[in-house]
Design an enzyme around this catalytic site. Structure first.
Site, PDB file in Angstrom:
ATOM      1  N   LYS A   7      -8.702   4.401  -3.576  1.00 59.19           N
ATOM      2  CA  LYS A   7      -8.287   5.146  -2.389  1.00 59.19           C
ATOM      3  C   LYS A   7      -6.769   5.288  -2.368  1.00 59.19           C
ATOM      4  CE  LYS A   7      -7.141   4.200   1.805  1.00 59.19           C
ATOM      5  NZ  LYS A   7      -6.202   5.315   2.022  1.00 59.19           N
ATOM      6  N   GLY A  51       0.052  -2.979  -0.152  1.00 60.17           N
ATOM      7  CA  GLY A  51       0.453  -2.345   1.093  1.00 60.17           C
ATOM      8  C   GLY A  51       1.148  -3.347   1.989  1.00 60.17           C
ATOM      9  N   VAL A  90      -1.866  -5.338   7.110  1.00 55.84           N
ATOM     10  CA  VAL A  90      -3.168  -4.829   6.646  1.00 55.84           C
ATOM     11  C   VAL A  90      -3.749  -5.773   5.584  1.00 55.84           C
ATOM     12  CG1 VAL A  90      -4.353  -2.903   5.515  1.00 55.84           C
ATOM     13  CG2 VAL A  90      -2.604  -2.433   7.233  1.00 55.84           C
ATOM     14  N   GLY A  91      -2.887  -6.322   4.752  1.00 54.06           N
ATOM     15  CA  GLY A  91      -3.352  -7.261   3.720  1.00 54.06           C
ATOM     16  C   GLY A  91      -4.062  -8.472   4.317  1.00 54.06           C
ATOM     17  N   GLU A 114      -0.900  -7.382  -3.001  1.00 59.78           N
ATOM     18  CA  GLU A 114       0.526  -7.177  -3.294  1.00 59.78           C
ATOM     19  C   GLU A 114       1.125  -6.610  -2.019  1.00 59.78           C
ATOM     20  OE1 GLU A 114       1.886  -8.229  -5.912  1.00 59.78           O
ATOM     21  OE2 GLU A 114       0.431  -8.137  -7.548  1.00 59.78           O
ATOM     22  N   CYS A 165       8.781  -2.350  -2.551  1.00 65.87           N
ATOM     23  CA  CYS A 165       8.497  -3.722  -2.125  1.00 65.87           C
ATOM     24  C   CYS A 165       9.461  -4.710  -2.768  1.00 65.87           C
ATOM     25  CB  CYS A 165       7.055  -4.064  -2.471  1.00 65.87           C
ATOM     26  SG  CYS A 165       6.648  -3.631  -4.148  1.00 65.87           S
ATOM     27  N   GLU A 207      10.990  -6.426   6.774  1.00 67.43           N
ATOM     28  CA  GLU A 207      11.077  -5.474   5.669  1.00 67.43           C
ATOM     29  C   GLU A 207      11.360  -4.102   6.279  1.00 67.43           C
ATOM     30  OE1 GLU A 207       7.406  -4.334   3.633  1.00 67.43           O
ATOM     31  OE2 GLU A 207       8.519  -4.511   1.755  1.00 67.43           O
TER      32      GLU A 207
HETATM   33  P1  NAD Z   1      -0.295   0.175   4.571  1.00 68.68           P
HETATM   34  O1  NAD Z   1      -0.674  -1.247   4.570  1.00 68.68           O
HETATM   35  O2  NAD Z   1      -0.206   0.870   5.872  1.00 68.68           O
HETATM   36  O3  NAD Z   1      -1.295   1.049   3.710  1.00 68.68           O
HETATM   37  C1  NAD Z   1      -1.587   0.734   2.373  1.00 68.68           C
HETATM   38  C2  NAD Z   1      -2.946   1.296   2.031  1.00 68.68           C
HETATM   39  O4  NAD Z   1      -3.920   0.598   2.800  1.00 68.68           O
HETATM   40  C3  NAD Z   1      -3.126   2.775   2.354  1.00 68.68           C
HETATM   41  O5  NAD Z   1      -3.934   3.376   1.367  1.00 68.68           O
HETATM   42  C4  NAD Z   1      -3.865   2.731   3.682  1.00 68.68           C
HETATM   43  O6  NAD Z   1      -4.648   3.870   3.916  1.00 68.68           O
HETATM   44  C5  NAD Z   1      -4.754   1.521   3.496  1.00 68.68           C
HETATM   45  N1  NAD Z   1      -5.208   0.892   4.745  1.00 68.68           N
HETATM   46  C6  NAD Z   1      -4.623   0.945   5.962  1.00 68.68           C
HETATM   47  N2  NAD Z   1      -5.375   0.264   6.866  1.00 68.68           N
HETATM   48  C7  NAD Z   1      -6.445  -0.240   6.206  1.00 68.68           C
HETATM   49  C8  NAD Z   1      -7.547  -1.044   6.576  1.00 68.68           C
HETATM   50  N3  NAD Z   1      -7.718  -1.469   7.831  1.00 68.68           N
HETATM   51  N4  NAD Z   1      -8.443  -1.391   5.622  1.00 68.68           N
HETATM   52  C9  NAD Z   1      -8.284  -0.989   4.341  1.00 68.68           C
HETATM   53  N5  NAD Z   1      -7.264  -0.204   3.935  1.00 68.68           N
HETATM   54  C10 NAD Z   1      -6.337   0.153   4.847  1.00 68.68           C
HETATM   55  O7  NAD Z   1       1.067   0.205   3.772  1.00 68.68           O
HETATM   56  P2  NAD Z   1       1.981   1.456   3.454  1.00 68.68           P
HETATM   57  O8  NAD Z   1       2.767   1.721   4.678  1.00 68.68           O
HETATM   58  O9  NAD Z   1       1.199   2.549   2.830  1.00 68.68           O
HETATM   59  O10 NAD Z   1       2.896   0.856   2.280  1.00 68.68           O
HETATM   60  C11 NAD Z   1       4.056   0.188   2.503  1.00 68.68           C
HETATM   61  C12 NAD Z   1       3.870  -1.312   2.333  1.00 68.68           C
HETATM   62  O11 NAD Z   1       3.363  -1.615   1.053  1.00 68.68           O
HETATM   63  C13 NAD Z   1       5.158  -2.075   2.413  1.00 68.68           C
HETATM   64  O12 NAD Z   1       5.002  -3.169   3.263  1.00 68.68           O
HETATM   65  C14 NAD Z   1       5.423  -2.541   1.006  1.00 68.68           C
HETATM   66  O13 NAD Z   1       6.183  -3.670   0.858  1.00 68.68           O
HETATM   67  C15 NAD Z   1       4.058  -2.708   0.484  1.00 68.68           C
HETATM   68  N6  NAD Z   1       4.062  -2.633  -0.966  1.00 68.68           N
HETATM   69  C16 NAD Z   1       3.913  -3.781  -1.695  1.00 68.68           C
HETATM   70  C17 NAD Z   1       3.924  -3.744  -3.072  1.00 68.68           C
HETATM   71  C18 NAD Z   1       3.750  -4.972  -3.895  1.00 68.68           C
HETATM   72  O14 NAD Z   1       3.423  -4.852  -5.044  1.00 68.68           O
HETATM   73  N7  NAD Z   1       3.924  -6.141  -3.359  1.00 68.68           N
HETATM   74  C19 NAD Z   1       4.063  -2.530  -3.708  1.00 68.68           C
HETATM   75  C20 NAD Z   1       4.211  -1.389  -2.958  1.00 68.68           C
HETATM   76  C21 NAD Z   1       4.184  -1.463  -1.577  1.00 68.68           C
END
Ligand code: NAD
Length: 458
Positions: free
Chosen positions: A154, A207, A211-212, A229, A263, A361
């Site tokens: 996704k 993400g 959410v994680g 991650e 990130c 962040e």
């Molecule tokens: P997000 O958590 O909002 O979304 C990430 C993904 O999760 C998207 O595809 C989103 O549609 C999906 N999602 C949202 N709610 C969900 C749910 N309830 N259940 C399942 N999936 C869901 O994050 P974002 O705003 O897209 O990305 C930015 C974040 O990602 C930052 O905090 C950044 O640090 C982190 N990030 C981390 C790494 C790493 O490797 N550690 C890499 C890139 C980004």
């Protein structure tokens, strides 16, 4: 099915309508992936390897198209976008070598022979954020497929275009139908279904930390495997004995690359007190020279932010409620005006260690610079964070470089550079930056179960 208008963040204008899957469509895709697993896992290792190499070649042949799609959809600079498409190719090539080398063990035991197998899990759900749509997709799908799993992927709502193209390239390369399925949709619909559907045996999530946590809690219900991650607040630690000119010249790239939506962004610069003023003097021209503009121009260092919402969130760390620059802003670079989600590179010098800009962040082109006294103080400040993803140490003393590297609680450190990611080395976070590791030689272990078999010789 509903649809979503994908925007070009450099102009704010729509570029394509994308259909978003609902729960029923997600279930159908998961069921097709579960059926495809039975045949994909049985493909001979050399044939699976060959198919992955063909997929890599198809990505390579489409590299310029993929890069341009990412410039349009995510506002990445063309140089970065080419690197990102090349990274997908390289990760596929690297893991194409794995099916034929995924060795088990033969363990000495009494009364027979004991051997281990690495069994694939089944369907793996990969959930990708908007900041690096291509590489993060590749880091999940390539080792998962190499290990014999099938993948449902996704992309983020805002940035689905390159993932959709990667799905088409997989089919063109001969990867069988159902082995890799890209499902654009909402996190609360498609992403949640990956967590709750029992046929999805593992979720790979990149993400936000919020959410994680929710995904980890959901996966616990079925003891579902999960790799996370998450966010970061990484420290760039500059000692007075470092090459200060080089450290200052490299600091903007370490945090403002991808407009700070990284990130691994080194969003806290810790400078030894005796070098603090000199470092800021050197940093200012480097920040002002960071070219912000049309991401399609070869000479651009930084494009726009991903969305208006992201720009507003970033602005809340820099401007007060009346739109005036906050007192802690030391200096800013330039950004274009007008359509598009632009924000200038900004340097803050907060005094309070608990300041939001030092703890949260920001995920934008904003960096906070703070002084420290000695090695122990540097490590203490670096570790004063809920996150622990990456970081840098600038010093000419190799012993200090190693001591501080061992002291900082983070998964990916680099000395006298800002590199974090190589496909052949492990990547992941300490503390609330994540769980598990991606990439590197051991990634297949995260996509397989070890099975032990004892054969009696009596
Ligand atoms: P997000 O958590 O909002 O979304 C990430 C993904 O999760 C998207 O595809 C989103 O549609 C999906 N999602 C949202 N709610 C969900 C749910 N309830 N259940 C399942 N999936 C869901 O994050 P974002 O705003 O897209 O990305 C930015 C974040 O990602 C930052 O905090 C950044 O640090 C982190 N990030 C981390 C790494 C790493 O490797 N550690 C890499 C890139 C980004």
């Amino acid at each position: 099915m509903s649809s979503f208008t994908v925007l070009n963040p450099a102009t704010g204008r729509g570029i394509r309508e994308v259909q978003l899957a609902d729960v029923a469509a997600t279930d159908r895709a998961i069921e097709r992936a579960a059926a495809a697993f039975e045949t994909w896992r049985a493909v001979a290792p050399a044939d699976r390897a060959r198919l992955l190499r063909r997929f890599a070649a198809a990505v390579d042949a489409d590299l310029e198209n993929l890069a341009k799609l990412e410039v349009q959809n995510a506002g990445h600079t063309i140089g970065n976008a080419r690197w990102e498409a090349g990274n997908v190719r390289d990760v596929l090539t690297y893991y194409a070598a794995a099916p034929e080398r995924h060795l088990g063990q033969q363990i000495p035991v009494a009364g027979g022979v004991d051997i281990t197998f690495h069994e694939p899990l089944g369907v793996v759900g990969v959930i990708v954020p908007w900041n690096f749509p291509m590489p993060i997709a590749g880091w999940g799908l390539a080792p998962a497929l190499a290990a014999g799993n099938t993948v449902v992927l996704k992309p983020a709502e805002l940035t689905p275009l390159t993932a959709i193209r990667l799905g088409e390239l997989a089919l063109e390369a001969g990867i069988p139908e159902g082995v890799l399925t890209v499902i654009p949709g909402k996190g609360s619909v498609v992403g949640e279904r990956f967590v709750t559907h029992p046929a999805v045996r593992k979720v790979v999530f990149t993400g936000s930390t919020g959410v994680g946590k929710r995904i980890m809690a959901g996966c616990a219900e079925q003891v579902k495997r999960v790799t996370l991650e998450l966010g970061g607040k990484s420290a760039n630690i500059v000692f007075a004995d470092a090459d200060l000119e080089k450290a200052a010249a490299n600091a903007p790239g370490g945090v403002f690359d991808n407009a700070g939506q990284d990130c691994c962004a080194r969003s806290r610069i810790l400078v030894q007190r005796s070098a603090y003023d000199r470092f800021l003097e050197l940093l200012e021209p480097a920040v002002k020279a960071f070219r912000v503009g049309d991401p399609g121009d070869e000479g651009t260092d930084m494009g726009p932010l991903i969305s208006a919402a992201q720009r507003d969130a970033v602005a809340s760390y820099v401007y007060d409620g009346e739109g005036r620059l906050g007192a802690e802003v030391a200096f800013q670079g330039e950004a274009p005006e007008g359509g598009g989600f632009w924000f200038p590179p900004t340097v803050l010098t907060p005094r309070d260690p608990g300041a939001r800009a030092l703890q949260e962040e920001i995920f934008g082109p904003v960096v906070a610079v703070v002084p420290f006294d000695d090695e122990a103080d540097a490590v203490r400040i670096a570790n004063d964070s809920a996150f622990g993803l990456s970081g840098s140490i600038w010093t000419s003393d190799v012993g200090r470089a190693l001591r501080v590297s061992r002291g900082v609680e983070a998964g990916n450190l680099s000395v006298n550079s800002h590199s974090s990611v190589r496909y052949s080395t492990p990547f992941g976070g300490f503390k609330q930056s994540g769980l598990g590791r991606e990439l590197g030689p051991d990634a297949l272990d995260a996509f397989t179960e070890v099975k032990n078999v004892f054969i009696s010789t009596d």
